[in-house]
Design an enzyme around this catalytic site. Sequence first.
Site, PDB file in Angstrom:
ATOM      1  N   HIS A 102      14.403  -3.308 -10.847  1.00 45.20           N
ATOM      2  CA  HIS A 102      13.601  -3.880  -9.767  1.00 45.20           C
ATOM      3  C   HIS A 102      14.230  -3.733  -8.381  1.00 45.20           C
ATOM      4  CE1 HIS A 102      10.485  -6.535  -8.153  1.00 45.20           C
ATOM      5  NE2 HIS A 102      11.445  -7.031  -7.386  1.00 45.20           N
ATOM      6  N   GLY A 118       3.551  -0.657   4.477  1.00 41.99           N
ATOM      7  CA  GLY A 118       2.379  -0.668   3.609  1.00 41.99           C
ATOM      8  C   GLY A 118       2.651  -0.837   2.125  1.00 41.99           C
ATOM      9  N   ALA A 119       3.907  -1.099   1.744  1.00 40.14           N
ATOM     10  CA  ALA A 119       4.201  -1.296   0.323  1.00 40.14           C
ATOM     11  C   ALA A 119       3.810  -2.713  -0.070  1.00 40.14           C
ATOM     12  CB  ALA A 119       5.679  -1.041   0.044  1.00 40.14           C
ATOM     13  N   HIS A 154       8.389   2.611  -5.835  1.00 40.01           N
ATOM     14  CA  HIS A 154       7.300   3.428  -6.388  1.00 40.01           C
ATOM     15  C   HIS A 154       6.778   4.376  -5.323  1.00 40.01           C
ATOM     16  CE1 HIS A 154       5.152   0.199  -4.291  1.00 40.01           C
ATOM     17  NE2 HIS A 154       4.074   0.980  -4.271  1.00 40.01           N
ATOM     18  N   HIS A 185      11.096  30.786   2.165  1.00 38.97           N
ATOM     19  CA  HIS A 185       9.662  30.549   2.318  1.00 38.97           C
ATOM     20  C   HIS A 185       8.981  30.203   0.987  1.00 38.97           C
ATOM     21  CE1 HIS A 185       5.754  30.715   4.148  1.00 38.97           C
ATOM     22  NE2 HIS A 185       5.347  31.402   3.089  1.00 38.97           N
TER      23      HIS A 185
END
Length: 311
Positions: A75, A121-122, A128, A202
């Site tokens: 965690h 925004g988590a 994750h 590339h």
Amino acid sequence: MCPFCPGHEDATPPEILAYRRPGTDPNKPGWTLRVMPNKYPALIIEGSLNREPRGIYDRMNGIGAHEVIIETPEHAKDIPDMSDEAVRDVFWAYRERMMDLERDRRFQYILVFKNHGEAAGASLEHAHSQLIATPIIPKRVAEELAGAKRYYDFKERCIFCDIIRQELIDKERVVKDFDAFLAFQPFASRFPFETWLIPKTHQSSYLELSSPEVTILAKAVKETLGRLKVALNDPPFNYMLHTRPVSKEHHDHYHWHVEIIPKLTKVAGFEWGSGFYINPTTPEASAAYLRSIDLADIARFQAAKAAGNDA
Ligand SMILES: [Zn+2]
Ligand SMILES: [Zn+2]
Ligand SMILES: [Zn+2]
């Protein structure tokens, strides 16, 4: 209760992919990485693409795939303090899921991204990342593709390959040269400490990466995020993996890369209104700062944080 912790597998939809210890059952503990559909998807997988007019407007069904990659069973860990192998698994899982979803003909683009920290925004703190497959090419990617195409038509060279060459000459925006990959801060970057990771040879698609290259990429991402973590005291950030669209036609002018954007400033009226960004820090200064951090600083920072968590 954290739905991403082992033992809570039934709090999420059933897994699509998992790396787990031999002899353990799906949707049970024993995994080291787990991928499943997002419980609250932005787009849904079932259905067909319909585009219908509503006056001057067009409406389209929200068809797509929205998946969550749980990067570790632990965690409190995140990429800078995960093992090299565990980070490698994360970038390998992206590749596996992209390969699988590219077979679905409805999708034109597969975007992998990570939100770290509430301000970025988590919604859950357990490490994750997410993957969204869309029936259209996202706007930011389309703009990059178009710009790269114009440059290619004009100079017959990939703009990203040219940028890499220039950055290796100038050196002042380079965070670190990881041999197969370059970590650098773009000239006139939009956001403070915006940092890109790009393969030095590339490649238009992330899927062209070989297995040994994924190992190097994982080390490069881990170290670069570690430097940002120490420099900015574990900032919220987003990273996005930009690769060529799904269709195989002519995307040779494109060159895949990862954009890491720490969330240090607010996008406000001027930015929304103009599309210009005010960056208070020059990439030359912030790249120099990131270069000055050594690996021992990262280890010390992690140890201090772990001790703080225990207390
Ligand atoms: Zn958890
Ligand atoms: Zn290139
Ligand atoms: Zn990009």
